[in-house]
Design an enzyme around this catalytic site. Structure first.
Site, PDB file in Angstrom:
ATOM      1  N   ARG A   8       2.627  -3.802   8.051  1.00  0.00           N
ATOM      2  CA  ARG A   8       2.441  -2.379   7.752  1.00  0.00           C
ATOM      3  C   ARG A   8       3.777  -1.675   7.660  1.00  0.00           C
ATOM      4  O   ARG A   8       4.748  -2.052   8.319  1.00  0.00           O
ATOM      5  CB  ARG A   8       1.629  -1.689   8.877  1.00  0.00           C
ATOM      6  CG  ARG A   8       0.185  -2.078   9.044  1.00  0.00           C
ATOM      7  CD  ARG A   8      -0.680  -1.804   7.839  1.00  0.00           C
ATOM      8  NE  ARG A   8      -0.385  -0.572   7.137  1.00  0.00           N
ATOM      9  CZ  ARG A   8      -1.012   0.580   7.309  1.00  0.00           C
ATOM     10  NH1 ARG A   8      -1.972   0.701   8.192  1.00  0.00           N
ATOM     11  NH2 ARG A   8      -0.703   1.638   6.603  1.00  0.00           N
ATOM     12  N   ARG A  63       8.146  -3.104  -8.023  1.00  0.00           N
ATOM     13  CA  ARG A  63       8.486  -4.047  -9.108  1.00  0.00           C
ATOM     14  C   ARG A  63      10.000  -4.139  -9.237  1.00  0.00           C
ATOM     15  O   ARG A  63      10.563  -5.196  -9.465  1.00  0.00           O
ATOM     16  CB  ARG A  63       7.907  -3.567 -10.435  1.00  0.00           C
ATOM     17  CG  ARG A  63       6.401  -3.600 -10.480  1.00  0.00           C
ATOM     18  CD  ARG A  63       5.883  -4.692 -11.428  1.00  0.00           C
ATOM     19  NE  ARG A  63       4.424  -4.698 -11.436  1.00  0.00           N
ATOM     20  CZ  ARG A  63       3.679  -5.488 -10.687  1.00  0.00           C
ATOM     21  NH1 ARG A  63       4.226  -6.345  -9.855  1.00  0.00           N
ATOM     22  NH2 ARG A  63       2.358  -5.424 -10.747  1.00  0.00           N
ATOM     23  N   CYS A  74      -2.042   1.101  -5.931  1.00  0.00           N
ATOM     24  CA  CYS A  74      -1.788   2.382  -5.264  1.00  0.00           C
ATOM     25  C   CYS A  74      -3.109   3.149  -5.188  1.00  0.00           C
ATOM     26  O   CYS A  74      -3.783   3.299  -6.215  1.00  0.00           O
ATOM     27  CB  CYS A  74      -0.816   3.251  -6.055  1.00  0.00           C
ATOM     28  SG  CYS A  74       0.664   2.414  -6.597  1.00  0.00           S
ATOM     29  N   GLU A  77      -4.614   8.117   0.129  1.00  0.00           N
ATOM     30  CA  GLU A  77      -4.980   8.085   1.549  1.00  0.00           C
ATOM     31  C   GLU A  77      -6.020   9.187   1.786  1.00  0.00           C
ATOM     32  O   GLU A  77      -5.890  10.286   1.235  1.00  0.00           O
ATOM     33  CB  GLU A  77      -3.717   8.369   2.383  1.00  0.00           C
ATOM     34  CG  GLU A  77      -3.912   8.460   3.868  1.00  0.00           C
ATOM     35  CD  GLU A  77      -4.025   7.098   4.545  1.00  0.00           C
ATOM     36  OE1 GLU A  77      -3.641   6.081   3.932  1.00  0.00           O
ATOM     37  OE2 GLU A  77      -4.503   7.071   5.694  1.00  0.00           O
ATOM     38  N   ARG A  89       2.226   4.909   2.612  1.00  0.00           N
ATOM     39  CA  ARG A  89       1.952   3.810   3.543  1.00  0.00           C
ATOM     40  C   ARG A  89       1.846   2.510   2.748  1.00  0.00           C
ATOM     41  O   ARG A  89       1.407   2.530   1.590  1.00  0.00           O
ATOM     42  CB  ARG A  89       0.631   4.045   4.290  1.00  0.00           C
ATOM     43  CG  ARG A  89       0.671   5.200   5.279  1.00  0.00           C
ATOM     44  CD  ARG A  89      -0.737   5.505   5.752  1.00  0.00           C
ATOM     45  NE  ARG A  89      -0.803   6.431   6.869  1.00  0.00           N
ATOM     46  CZ  ARG A  89      -0.780   7.765   6.753  1.00  0.00           C
ATOM     47  NH1 ARG A  89      -0.671   8.340   5.556  1.00  0.00           N
ATOM     48  NH2 ARG A  89      -0.879   8.534   7.833  1.00  0.00           N
ATOM     49  N   TYR A 107       8.268   1.479  10.314  1.00  0.00           N
ATOM     50  CA  TYR A 107       7.969   2.914  10.171  1.00  0.00           C
ATOM     51  C   TYR A 107       9.292   3.654  10.162  1.00  0.00           C
ATOM     52  O   TYR A 107      10.053   3.572  11.117  1.00  0.00           O
ATOM     53  CB  TYR A 107       7.064   3.383  11.322  1.00  0.00           C
ATOM     54  CG  TYR A 107       5.660   2.845  11.165  1.00  0.00           C
ATOM     55  CD1 TYR A 107       4.675   3.623  10.583  1.00  0.00           C
ATOM     56  CD2 TYR A 107       5.352   1.546  11.547  1.00  0.00           C
ATOM     57  CE1 TYR A 107       3.403   3.115  10.384  1.00  0.00           C
ATOM     58  CE2 TYR A 107       4.084   1.021  11.352  1.00  0.00           C
ATOM     59  CZ  TYR A 107       3.108   1.814  10.774  1.00  0.00           C
ATOM     60  OH  TYR A 107       1.860   1.314  10.578  1.00  0.00           O
ATOM     61  N   ARG A 115       3.295   5.610  14.468  1.00  0.00           N
ATOM     62  CA  ARG A 115       3.119   4.494  15.405  1.00  0.00           C
ATOM     63  C   ARG A 115       4.163   4.536  16.528  1.00  0.00           C
ATOM     64  O   ARG A 115       5.002   3.642  16.638  1.00  0.00           O
ATOM     65  CB  ARG A 115       3.226   3.162  14.659  1.00  0.00           C
ATOM     66  CG  ARG A 115       2.105   2.864  13.700  1.00  0.00           C
ATOM     67  CD  ARG A 115       0.742   2.761  14.378  1.00  0.00           C
ATOM     68  NE  ARG A 115       0.687   1.735  15.424  1.00  0.00           N
ATOM     69  CZ  ARG A 115       0.301   0.477  15.211  1.00  0.00           C
ATOM     70  NH1 ARG A 115      -0.060   0.094  14.013  1.00  0.00           N
ATOM     71  NH2 ARG A 115       0.275  -0.392  16.204  1.00  0.00           N
TER      72      ARG A 115
END
Ligand code: DC
Length: 347
Positions: A8, A63, A74, A77, A89, A107, A115
């Site tokens: 993540r 890319r 994509c 959210e 994210r 992060y 987080r």
């Protein structure tokens, strides 16, 4: 077939094409680097983007990083009131033979708040090795070997002073002209990136890894390293780079100033004659001519500069272990450092 794991990551951006691509590129590069991933190990990369970012697809930047085979997508959210705005994210699906528990999630910047548990865990578990010593004592050669064996990130701080030196030389500024160097610092931007297992130095996007290794740039590095504004800028960058990960960092003031809490500190020395001999060997291997007496004199000048300067001079930290590499092989020095790490970890 290996199992897939998911790494993540998250970062914030401004709502412009340039910012979305720039921040995404930084995020993806760091996710790859921190997990030491080759591009072909990436199976898929899925981005989620908050609804306030609508000027570009982050996948375009992925890319550009070289992910041309992986499946990219994509999506938006879901919106929750009060959630972190302008956030990208990433879910990076990889097959690298590791377990999910070994994934290093990334992060960055404002997205760290997503987080805090990971940030705290990372800094608590992070292990730092500081290696200081004079020019030519073998710091970088040994540090690279130790990094490879322990799977640590290697940070060559001398390369950062060299990059400032090259930047000044290219701008026609003498590295000894403190006022001019300081005035030019605002425009200085460098990056250390790991590519195919090698640390590369980029100055304004150009790979200068080899260019900074000349005697002229090295001398200029020793000169710009005398200047407090240069040191402050680079030390801040060095601390940021070390944050939350296992690192081995080499330089002149790592144990005393940059990472005073490093768990292992080594002060690596060798006689000036031995160091000059090694340097002559290196230059000759690169097809350059070298006169021993001249190289010895340059080494002694650099030692003088590095140990007598006003700000953070080269010093052995009180809790550093001194290793004299004059009569040691690289493998022996490497083993000695790994033993120190083992002792610390077992203590
Ligand atoms: O290790 P090197 O030769 O690449 O370093 C180049 C110069 O940078 C060296 O003369 C001193 C300076 N330096 C420094 O002052 N502090 C550091 N942490 C690293 C290097």
């Amino acid at each position: 077939m290996n199992d897939m794991i998911c790494i993540r990551g998250a970062i914030q951006a401004e709502n412009t094409k340039e910012s979305i691509w720039k921040e995404t590129e930084q995020l993806v590069r760091q996710m790859l680097e921190e997990n030491q991933l080759a591009l072909q190990e990436v199976v898929a990369l899925q981005f989620t983007v908050t609804k306030d970012l609508d000027q570009a697809y982050p996948a375009v930047a992925a890319r550009k990083v070289g992910l041309t085979e992986a499946a990219l997508s994509c999506v938006q959210e879901m919106y929750v009131e009060g959630s972190l705005p302008r956030c990208i994210r990433a879910n990076l699906w990889v097959e690298n033979g590791k377990k999910q528990s070994q994934a290093r999630h990334v992060y960055l910047g404002g997205a760290k708040v997503l987080r805090p548990d990971l940030a705290a865990k990372q800094s608590k578990n992070a292990f730092a090795i500081a290696i200081d010593g004079p020019a030519g004592s073998g710091k970088s050669t040994v540090a690279k070997e130790v990094a490879k064996e322990l799977d640590f990130v290697y940070i060559d701080t001398g390369a950062m002073y060299r990059a400032v030196s090259l930047y000044c030389i290219r701008k026609g500024i003498s590295p000894r002209d403190g006022a001019a160097v300081e005035a030019a610092l605002d425009g200085f931007s460098m990056e250390l990136k790991r590519e195919a297992g090698q640390m590369k130095v980029f100055l304004d996007g150009e790979d200068v890894t080899t260019t900074i290794r000349t005697q002229e740039v090295g001398q200029g590095a020793s000169d710009v390293a005398l200047l407090l504004p240069v040191r402050e800028k680079l030390v801040e960058l060095q601390r940021q780079m070390a944050e939350g990960q296992n690192v081995i960092m080499d330089g002149r003031d790592i144990g005393t100033n940059v990472l005073p809490k490093a768990q292992v500190k080594v002060y690596l020395v060798a006689t000036a004659e031995e160091r000059a001999k090694r340097r002559v060997g290196e230059l000759e291997q690169n097809g350059q001519k070298a006169v021993f007496a001249t190289v010895l004199q340059q080494i002694e000048e650099r030692d003088h500069n590095d140990t007598t300067r006003e700000h953070n001079p080269l010093r052995k930290a009180a809790d550093a272990v001194e290793i004299d590499s004059t009569h040691m092989t690289i493998a022996q020095v490497k083993e000695a450092i790994i033993d120190l790490v083992k002792e610390k970890r077992e203590a």
